[in-house]
Design an enzyme around this catalytic site. Sequence first.
Site, short mmCIF file in Angstrom:
data_model
loop_
_atom_site.label_atom_id
_atom_site.label_comp_id
_atom_site.label_asym_id
_atom_site.label_seq_id
_atom_site.Cartn_x
_atom_site.Cartn_y
_atom_site.Cartn_z
N GLY A 89 45.39 13.33 51.88
CA GLY A 89 44.24 12.69 51.26
C GLY A 89 43.18 13.62 50.71
N GLY A 140 43.50 15.59 48.08
CA GLY A 140 43.59 15.71 46.62
C GLY A 140 44.59 16.74 46.14
N LYS A 141 45.64 16.98 46.93
CA LYS A 141 46.65 17.97 46.51
C LYS A 141 47.31 17.60 45.19
CE LYS A 141 49.00 17.50 50.29
NZ LYS A 141 48.07 16.58 50.99
N THR A 142 47.68 16.31 45.06
CA THR A 142 48.36 15.88 43.83
C THR A 142 47.44 16.03 42.63
OG1 THR A 142 49.78 14.34 45.03
CG2 THR A 142 49.46 13.93 42.68
N SER A 143 46.18 15.65 42.77
CA SER A 143 45.22 15.80 41.67
C SER A 143 45.07 17.26 41.26
CB SER A 143 43.86 15.23 42.08
OG SER A 143 43.95 13.86 42.40
N ASP A 167 56.89 15.70 48.19
CA ASP A 167 56.37 14.69 49.11
C ASP A 167 57.27 13.47 49.11
OD1 ASP A 167 54.90 12.85 50.56
OD2 ASP A 167 52.99 13.43 49.66
N THR A 210 45.65 5.16 44.46
CA THR A 210 46.81 5.78 45.11
C THR A 210 47.00 5.31 46.55
OG1 THR A 210 46.71 7.71 43.66
CG2 THR A 210 47.90 7.96 45.73
#
Length: 598
Positions: free
Chosen positions: A18, A20-23, A45, A503
């Site tokens: 949560g 913000g790794k993907t962002s 992931d 998300t």
Amino acid sequence: MRFLEQPTRHLFFTGKGGVGKTSMACATSIKLADRGRRVLLVSTDPASNLDEVLNTQIGQHPTPIKSVDNLWALNLDPEAAAKDYRERMVGPYRGILPETAIRSIEEQFSGACTVEIAAFDEFSKLLGDQSSTSEFDHVIFDTAPTGHTLRLLTLPSAWSGFMENNTTGGSCLGPLAGLQAQRQLYLQTVQALSNPAMTTIVLVSRPETSALNEAARTKTELQHLGVNNQHLVINGVLKSVSLQDEIAVAMQHRGESALASMPEALKSLEQTQIPLTSHPLLGIDALRNLDNPSLAPQPIPSPHLLKNSDFPQLSSLIDELSTRGHGVILAMGKGGVGKTTVASAVAIGLVARGFPVHLTTTDPADHLLETLGSTPMPGLTVSRIDPVQETMQYAAEVMQTAGAGLDEKGRALLEEDLRSPCTEEIAVFRAFETAISAGKEGFVVMDTAPTGHTILLLDAALAYHRETTRQTTTIPDAVENLLPRLRDPAWTQVLIVTLPEATPVHEARKLQDDLRRARIEPFAWVINQSLAPLHVSDPTLCHRQHGELPYIEEVCSQLATRYALIPWQAQPPQGLEKLLQLSGSNQSVLTCESNSND
């Protein structure tokens, strides 16, 4: 983003769920692609949401991203990779061996361990075999939450170490059979991870104590693996422009306090701070402007404030759960949504209502003790399912039972089998089953791992049954009864925890679909850390508050049969007093405890 001044070929983004790794991974990929670099973005992931963030349907092969020249992305789907891996191992024997023998081989490749090995196999091809990604200038890895990531990064050493010491030819539950032939590839993977000229690890955190502590633990773990080229990103830093907004001031103060007490292990790292955005980070334009706060939209003239009375509180769910008198309560959801806080509040609320409760976690990144604080509460016991301890205990029991009647060569082969990394999955799952079975006598509240890990854990049930009979001669009652108990609403209740954002809500919806396919019906949804019921005037928070409304509506009207909403808390909900407040419990419990301890 200072790590983009001289970017390495490989960039890994890791951190607590949560944060913000993907962002960060998507924004980095877009920036490099906009410079004319050919970029491959990879998600490892199990609960990937690249499709939603990039607005492109992404498969298991490089997919060009809409509106971004030079950018491709792919998802490493663990289940699909396991299916392909299984067929590579079994296929050559079809039509040669009897059907009964083929079924026996397939049984060995049916468990969660095969999923992990297969995902690692695909990961190694991308990292260790440069020819497979030679058409790209950069390969960006959007990794899973920290516990899974550390497991992934330690696998090269674990598997190669197992093969290095394998002298008897043990098959390691079958799935390892295909690894020896690719030993050189795995050695190259280890070298690529630890080469600072090739790989950078970007530790992503929020300005929150738990996230920073997790980043510090990750840094230390990676250093022990020889991975030293690391950079720290602090995502979601709020600088309030409205001193009259008490919520904004409190949020900024919490962030500043967390950063001021940052663990020493992180202070030596180069650091990038990203401001809290006023809009969801979905779509290419939003990601391009991630680190440019001057492009934030204007304040909303009249925010749509919701009243606390419009929504059931967490206390109403606890009241209903308490009427059952016993059972298992699972807090599930995407990483970083507050499962540990919700599980702790539910456990303490049930104790305050007069029930004995055991609170435990299966999450590799355990935060229970941070949340509960140091004040004991009579009637509450706490534990963690520790992989190392559970593996040692399981291996010792197997040697005493299944190994008792073996000759020296047979015992040596069994010992080697038990040293394999696969054994840990079995041992942890057995502890999970034991905790579930304890719901007969009282309440067991479980803070489960993030969604992808949890689903793999649940999916391993039947494979574990088969694996247990392979290594031991008996199946415990807890094993036999696990799935019926998980599916029995009189025994097990699932709380799906989410945030009022795109998300987390959509990942929670996928989780609910998976649970229903497993014939497990969720009890309720908990919408955590909502700004909607609060009075805010800061422009960024006004926009975020307004942006929550469609996702709250989606949960309440489409997804949940029961739900509760928890407002964002000015003070972190940590420690017994705060958790009692969150659970709607009588504060006199603290006074009674104090008097009883005098």
